[in-house]
Design an enzyme around this catalytic site. Structure first.
Site, PDB file in Angstrom:
ATOM      1  N   HIS A  48       0.785  -1.227   0.293  1.00  0.00           N
ATOM      2  CA  HIS A  48      -0.597   0.100  -0.099  1.00  0.00           C
ATOM      3  C   HIS A  48       0.638   1.873  -0.092  1.00  0.00           C
ATOM      4  O   HIS A  48       0.378   2.375  -0.004  1.00  0.00           O
ATOM      5  CB  HIS A  48      -0.859   0.093   1.157  1.00  0.00           C
ATOM      6  CG  HIS A  48      -1.641  -1.076   1.204  1.00  0.00           C
ATOM      7  ND1 HIS A  48      -2.693  -0.663  -0.265  1.00  0.00           N
ATOM      8  CD2 HIS A  48      -2.677  -1.845   1.665  1.00  0.00           C
ATOM      9  CE1 HIS A  48      -3.620  -1.919   0.524  1.00  0.00           C
ATOM     10  NE2 HIS A  48      -3.567  -2.839   1.009  1.00  0.00           N
ATOM     11  N   ARG A  73       6.816  -6.457   3.028  1.00  0.00           N
ATOM     12  CA  ARG A  73       5.178  -7.080   2.096  1.00  0.00           C
ATOM     13  C   ARG A  73       5.584  -6.447   0.996  1.00  0.00           C
ATOM     14  O   ARG A  73       5.433  -5.713   0.397  1.00  0.00           O
ATOM     15  CB  ARG A  73       4.032  -5.800   3.143  1.00  0.00           C
ATOM     16  CG  ARG A  73       2.542  -6.925   2.470  1.00  0.00           C
ATOM     17  CD  ARG A  73       1.604  -6.180   3.578  1.00  0.00           C
ATOM     18  NE  ARG A  73       0.515  -5.153   3.230  1.00  0.00           N
ATOM     19  CZ  ARG A  73      -0.412  -4.594   4.099  1.00  0.00           C
ATOM     20  NH1 ARG A  73      -1.034  -5.325   4.622  1.00  0.00           N
ATOM     21  NH2 ARG A  73      -0.243  -2.969   3.873  1.00  0.00           N
ATOM     22  N   ASP A  87      16.242 -11.369  -3.486  1.00  0.00           N
ATOM     23  CA  ASP A  87      17.581 -10.694  -3.346  1.00  0.00           C
ATOM     24  C   ASP A  87      18.494  -9.960  -3.604  1.00  0.00           C
ATOM     25  O   ASP A  87      18.989  -9.488  -2.807  1.00  0.00           O
ATOM     26  CB  ASP A  87      17.560 -11.180  -5.183  1.00  0.00           C
ATOM     27  CG  ASP A  87      17.514 -12.678  -6.002  1.00  0.00           C
ATOM     28  OD1 ASP A  87      17.198 -12.469  -7.163  1.00  0.00           O
ATOM     29  OD2 ASP A  87      18.163 -13.742  -5.244  1.00  0.00           O
ATOM     30  N   GLU A 152      -6.516 -12.147   5.938  1.00  0.00           N
ATOM     31  CA  GLU A 152      -7.527 -11.174   6.410  1.00  0.00           C
ATOM     32  C   GLU A 152      -9.047 -11.493   5.451  1.00  0.00           C
ATOM     33  O   GLU A 152      -9.147 -10.106   4.533  1.00  0.00           O
ATOM     34  CB  GLU A 152      -6.903 -10.501   5.953  1.00  0.00           C
ATOM     35  CG  GLU A 152      -5.911  -9.989   4.850  1.00  0.00           C
ATOM     36  CD  GLU A 152      -5.076  -9.165   4.598  1.00  0.00           C
ATOM     37  OE1 GLU A 152      -4.745  -7.719   4.944  1.00  0.00           O
ATOM     38  OE2 GLU A 152      -3.886  -8.939   3.647  1.00  0.00           O
ATOM     39  N   ASP A 178      -9.229  -4.798   6.151  1.00  0.00           N
ATOM     40  CA  ASP A 178      -8.979  -6.037   5.150  1.00  0.00           C
ATOM     41  C   ASP A 178     -10.792  -7.003   5.468  1.00  0.00           C
ATOM     42  O   ASP A 178     -11.335  -7.564   4.697  1.00  0.00           O
ATOM     43  CB  ASP A 178      -8.482  -6.398   4.272  1.00  0.00           C
ATOM     44  CG  ASP A 178      -7.576  -5.276   3.559  1.00  0.00           C
ATOM     45  OD1 ASP A 178      -6.673  -5.811   3.576  1.00  0.00           O
ATOM     46  OD2 ASP A 178      -8.060  -5.385   2.298  1.00  0.00           O
TER      47      ASP A 178
HETATM   48  O1  LIG Z   1      -5.742  -5.067   7.164  1.00  0.00           O
HETATM   49  C1  LIG Z   1      -4.861  -4.398   7.594  1.00  0.00           C
HETATM   50  O2  LIG Z   1      -5.672  -3.835   8.666  1.00  0.00           O
HETATM   51  C2  LIG Z   1      -4.091  -4.148   6.753  1.00  0.00           C
HETATM   52  O3  LIG Z   1      -3.226  -5.614   6.308  1.00  0.00           O
HETATM   53  C3  LIG Z   1      -2.828  -3.409   7.564  1.00  0.00           C
HETATM   54  C4  LIG Z   1      -3.056  -2.499   6.093  1.00  0.00           C
HETATM   55  O4  LIG Z   1      -2.839  -2.947   4.828  1.00  0.00           O
HETATM   56  C5  LIG Z   1      -2.110  -0.900   6.508  1.00  0.00           C
HETATM   57  O5  LIG Z   1      -1.970  -0.268   5.558  1.00  0.00           O
HETATM   58  C6  LIG Z   1      -2.877  -0.155   7.760  1.00  0.00           C
HETATM   59  O6  LIG Z   1      -3.608   0.214   7.297  1.00  0.00           O
END
Ligand SMILES: O=C(O)C(=O)C[C@H](O)[C@@H](O)CO
Length: 256
Positions: A48, A73, A87, A152, A178
């Protein structure tokens, strides 16, 4: 000389309480500053934050002397990006949206050289091997790989026990935002059904012998998640910390 030992993998297995923070500026200078704060681990967010392999690579370099372990991530759990970030020197990967045991098994293989896995060999070009300075990298790297799968979705909850049973999974990390969205509570992880699901999931992950992980952006929620068994506990997001303190400062002087 073998591949560098992964202290974070070792600490997860030992059951150590490990506090982390999201690094979302996608900038080596900002991540280097965050690396002086004292967190046990930092997520270099390729999902993100506006990161690419090069920006992730320089952030890994920026943390070279830091006590904060880089957890990269990846944007998606696919072989091509996994081999590139490994790598670049990553040893610990956080993979989003993992729903099945089959997906998990493929991730374990993507992180390992044959015969255990399918990771492509490019050690001479790879920062991970010290550009060939670590002669035994390719024969010892597999043991230092640390896989943290993100749980998630309702499907992931349903398959959680099978996912955690896969050899090669070190931790399972709940994504509250999520998960809430997938459960039908878009933007609200405080709904009782979501909270119950997360508490149950953390307990199941712990019972499986894997490390339970989760993210909170306020202290009360983080304390609650820790009480629920959260071991790999993210307690902040750097971008949010910066934005909120800047807004508060402006308001203080503007509004007196
Ligand atoms: O779903 C979530 O909560 C995460 O995986 C963390 C978020 O992606 C992170 O960017 C905080 O909002």
């Amino acid at each position: 000389m073998p591949a560098p030992e992964n202290p974070f993998k070792k600490a997860l297995a030992a059951g150590d309480m490990l506090y982390g923070c999201w690094a979302g500026f996608a900038d080596a200078y900002a991540t280097e500053i965050l690396g002086t704060a004292g967190f046990d681990w930092l997520v270099l967010d390729g999902e993100h934050a506006p990161n690419d392999v090069r920006s992730l690579s320089v952030q890994i370099q920026a943390l070279q002397g830091s006590a904060s372990h880089p957890v990269v991530r990846v944007p998606i759990g696919e072989d091509w990006i996994i081999k590139q970030v490994l790598d670049a020197g990553a040893q610990s990967l956080l993979v989003p949206m993992v729903d099945t045991a089959e997906q998990t098994q493929a991730l374990v293989k993507a992180m390992r050289y044959p015969p255990e896995g399918v990771r492509g060999s490019g050690a001479a070009l790879a920062r991970a091997s010290g550009f060939g300075a670590i002669p035994d990298y390719i024969t010892t790297a597999n043991d230092q790989m640390c896989l943290i799968v993100q749980i998630e979705s309702r499907a992931a909850l349903e398959n959680l026990d099978a996912i955690c049973a896969i050899d090669g999974v070190d931790a399972a990390f709940i994504g509250p935002s999520d998960l809430a969205n997938d459960m039908g509570y878009r933007g609200d992880a405080t709904q009782p059904e979501v909270m119950d699901a997360m508490q149950d999931a953390l307990a199941r992950i712990k019972a499986s012998g894997k490390a339970p992980g989760i993210l909170a952006v306020d202290q009360d929620t983080a304390l609650m998640y820790r009480d629920w068994g959260g071991q790999m506990l993210a307690v902040g997001i750097d971008v949010l910390l910066f934005a909120q303190s800047a807004r508060a400062l402006a308001a203080k002087w503007r509004d007196g």
